[in-house]
Design an enzyme around this catalytic site. Structure first.
Site, PDB file in Angstrom:
ATOM      1  N   LYS A 116      29.171  84.669  62.973  1.00 39.78           N
ATOM      2  CA  LYS A 116      28.915  85.886  63.675  1.00 39.78           C
ATOM      3  C   LYS A 116      29.916  86.531  63.944  1.00 39.78           C
ATOM      4  O   LYS A 116      30.734  85.768  64.876  1.00 39.78           O
ATOM      5  CB  LYS A 116      27.661  84.788  64.883  1.00 39.78           C
TER       6      LYS A 116
ATOM      7  N   ASP B 185      19.262  92.797  57.297  1.00 41.63           N
ATOM      8  CA  ASP B 185      18.387  91.863  58.660  1.00 41.63           C
ATOM      9  C   ASP B 185      17.543  92.219  59.300  1.00 41.63           C
ATOM     10  O   ASP B 185      16.172  92.845  58.360  1.00 41.63           O
ATOM     11  CB  ASP B 185      19.738  91.485  58.750  1.00 41.63           C
TER      12      ASP B 185
ATOM     13  N   ASP C  33      28.347  88.450  59.825  1.00 37.33           N
ATOM     14  CA  ASP C  33      26.670  88.757  61.198  1.00 37.33           C
ATOM     15  C   ASP C  33      27.107  89.667  61.968  1.00 37.33           C
ATOM     16  O   ASP C  33      26.927  88.320  62.845  1.00 37.33           O
ATOM     17  CB  ASP C  33      26.209  87.703  61.251  1.00 37.33           C
TER      18      ASP C  33
ATOM     19  N   GLU D 252      26.541  91.514  57.401  1.00 36.76           N
ATOM     20  CA  GLU D 252      25.345  91.659  57.467  1.00 36.76           C
ATOM     21  C   GLU D 252      25.328  92.680  58.983  1.00 36.76           C
ATOM     22  O   GLU D 252      25.798  92.604  59.828  1.00 36.76           O
ATOM     23  CB  GLU D 252      24.563  91.024  57.830  1.00 36.76           C
TER      24      GLU D 252
ATOM     25  N   LYS E 191      28.739  81.843  56.878  1.00 37.48           N
ATOM     26  CA  LYS E 191      28.264  82.412  57.008  1.00 37.48           C
ATOM     27  C   LYS E 191      28.971  82.800  59.509  1.00 37.48           C
ATOM     28  O   LYS E 191      28.927  81.710  60.143  1.00 37.48           O
ATOM     29  CB  LYS E 191      27.092  83.084  57.709  1.00 37.48           C
TER      30      LYS E 191
ATOM     31  N   LYS F 195      13.707  87.590  55.134  1.00 41.06           N
ATOM     32  CA  LYS F 195      12.927  86.470  56.428  1.00 41.06           C
ATOM     33  C   LYS F 195      11.290  86.685  56.450  1.00 41.06           C
ATOM     34  O   LYS F 195      11.563  87.869  56.674  1.00 41.06           O
ATOM     35  CB  LYS F 195      13.529  86.432  57.845  1.00 41.06           C
TER      36      LYS F 195
ATOM     37  N   GLY G  10      17.792  83.001  57.854  1.00 40.19           N
ATOM     38  CA  GLY G  10      17.042  81.974  58.336  1.00 40.19           C
ATOM     39  C   GLY G  10      16.928  82.059  59.974  1.00 40.19           C
ATOM     40  O   GLY G  10      17.855  83.326  61.014  1.00 40.19           O
TER      41      GLY G  10
ATOM     42  N   SER H 103      25.347  79.016  59.374  1.00 42.60           N
ATOM     43  CA  SER H 103      25.541  80.230  60.287  1.00 42.60           C
ATOM     44  C   SER H 103      26.784  79.695  61.048  1.00 42.60           C
ATOM     45  O   SER H 103      25.364  78.931  62.165  1.00 42.60           O
ATOM     46  CB  SER H 103      24.114  80.821  60.163  1.00 42.60           C
TER      47      SER H 103
HETATM   48  O1  OSB Z   1      21.031  87.430  62.471  1.00 41.47           O
HETATM   49  O2  OSB Z   1      20.153  85.632  60.868  1.00 41.47           O
HETATM   50  C1  OSB Z   1      20.470  85.905  62.059  1.00 41.47           C
HETATM   51  C2  OSB Z   1      18.955  82.362  64.278  1.00 41.47           C
HETATM   52  C3  OSB Z   1      18.765  83.099  65.149  1.00 41.47           C
HETATM   53  C4  OSB Z   1      18.596  84.831  64.982  1.00 41.47           C
HETATM   54  C5  OSB Z   1      18.974  85.894  63.730  1.00 41.47           C
HETATM   55  C6  OSB Z   1      19.996  84.559  62.862  1.00 41.47           C
HETATM   56  C7  OSB Z   1      19.927  83.793  63.275  1.00 41.47           C
HETATM   57  C8  OSB Z   1      20.832  83.035  61.561  1.00 41.47           C
HETATM   58  C9  OSB Z   1      20.578  81.669  61.499  1.00 41.47           C
HETATM   59  O3  OSB Z   1      21.738  83.360  61.143  1.00 41.47           O
HETATM   60  C10 OSB Z   1      20.576  81.241  60.716  1.00 41.47           C
HETATM   61  C11 OSB Z   1      19.914  79.508  60.254  1.00 41.47           C
HETATM   62  O4  OSB Z   1      18.792  79.739  60.344  1.00 41.47           O
HETATM   63  O5  OSB Z   1      20.862  78.622  59.765  1.00 41.47           O
HETATM   64 MG    MG Z   2      21.413  88.187  60.690  1.00 47.70          MG
END
Ligand code: OSB
Ligand code: MG
Length: 373
Positions: free
Chosen positions: A164, A238, A189, A213, A162, A262, A290, A136
């Protein structure tokens, strides 16, 4: 019965290798609450996924510390748990605070499996010995910098990326990434950053994404259901899926065609498995998200992602993608197949470097769990 002697709480701070920017803010350090449960014959560790501030969720390290110390441990002290599966019912008088509950449940699972001498993934019915990795990537200062980051991860062998996204950091970014990497598995995401009706959302269909996402507000299942009918890209939730109740609702409404699971967000491993099963009955695939976990939380995620319906690449990357030095060992490494192997040992399969935890720890709290007479 699981017999417990004490519960210990540690707060450690680990510096991230790279600041992680999302549509809701930036994290440079990971402040982590760790739970250690001490039994007669073994100890178990769990990690709380709450952050330092209430951005991804209302919970924080401090609210979780408070809820565990003042409300969960008194229940635990009087409890008779046969297995960690009994834990959600025990803490059901406490409303909300899924991340606090999940952290304690995680430590109980580790302890329970260590006492039994079995790996957690086998105990819960996992079907694979390695899980598909993914990385990510946060919002970067510029598109060239993002392309460099993507290139670095692709060269390391990550099979899925992924990105953001947020309004203004979306279409141009995807055009650039797709131009440079026409073949990579890609998904985005938004962490709730878009407003319903934004015409940009239909544009995401042009980029052959695995999924989109959480575009809208976490409470807004109806607008997600509407969008799911209007775009061809798979919609994934999520933040909106805070419990098995929300999962059932989202599935009934058609608010998503994929779920990011999660365990911390949904209140623990037992609830995560319930959501996995609900989705599976309906033919909806899931994958493991994650929260920039240390090796303790990552190990639990790896075990969870061995369940059969984890059908898409997970946000489970190698340890060196997050931290210079972790508090658990051995580190998680990426295989040439783009997977993360499940550690073979009992429980979560990693050992905590307690020396390092104590060095990195600010407050440390030990609460006896033997009944007070
Ligand atoms: O939205 O998935 C999310 C990390 C912190 C808070 C929200 C998210 C995330 C990530 C990190 O996308 C994913 C990872 O731990 O590699
Ligand atoms: Mg997310």
């Amino acid at each position: 019965m699981i017999s417990l002697e004490a519960l210990e709480l540690f707060v450690v701070e680990l510096v991230l290798k790279h600041p992680f920017r999302t549509s809701f803010g930036e994290e440079r350090k990971r402040k982590v609450l760790l739970v250690k449960v001490i039994g007669e014959k073994a100890v178990g560790w769990g990690e709380c996924v709450a952050s330092s501030g209430p951005w991804y969720s209302y919970e924080t390290v401090d609210t979780a510390f408070h809820v565990i110390r003042d409300f969960i441990t008194p229940l635990l002290r009087e409890a008779r748990l046969e297995t960690p599966r009994d834990f959600p019912a025990l803490v059901s008088p406490i409303r909300g605070h899924p991340m606090a509950k999940a952290a304690v449940e995680a430590a109980l699972w580790d302890l329970y499996c260590r006492i039994k001498g079995v790996p957690l993934w086998r105990e819960i019915g996992g079907v694979r010995e390695e899980v598909t990795s993914g990385v990510s990537i946060g919002i970067q200062a510029s598109v060239p910098e993002l392309l460099e980051r993507v290139r670095g991860f692709v060269e390391q062998g990550y099979p899925r990326v992924k990105l953001k996204v947020k309004p203004g950091w979306d279409i141009a970014v995807l055009e650039a990434v797709r131009r440079e990497f026409p073949e990579i598995k890609l998904q985005v995401d938004a962490n709730c950053a878009y407003r319903p009706g934004d015409p940009v959302l239909k544009e995401f269909d042009r980029f052959d994404l695995l999924l989109l996402e959480q575009p809208f507000h976490y409470e807004d299942l109806l607008e997600h259901a509407r969008l799911a009918r209007e775009i061809s890209t798979r919609l994934c939730l999520d933040e909106s899926i805070g419990s098995p109740y929300r999962a059932r609702e989202a599935l009934e409404l058609g608010a998503c065609s994929v779920i990011n699971i999660k365990q911390g967000r949904v209140g623990g491993l037992t609830a995560a498995m319930e959501i996995h099963d609900l989705a599976r009955e309906r033919g909806i695939p899931v994958w493991c998200g994650g929260m920039l976990e240390t090796g303790v939380g990552r190990a639990l995620n790896v075990a969870l992602a061995t369940l059969p319906n984890f059908a898409l690449p997970n946000d489970i990357s190698a340890t060196d993608r997050y931290f210079h030095e972790d508090i658990a060992y051995p580190p998680f490494l990426l295989t040439p197949r783009g997977t993360i192997p499940v550690p073979p040992g009992p429980g979560i399969g990693v050992e905590v470097d307690e020396e390092r935890v104590r060095r990195a720890a600010a407050p440390h709290l030990s609460i006896p769990l033997t009944p007070v007479r």
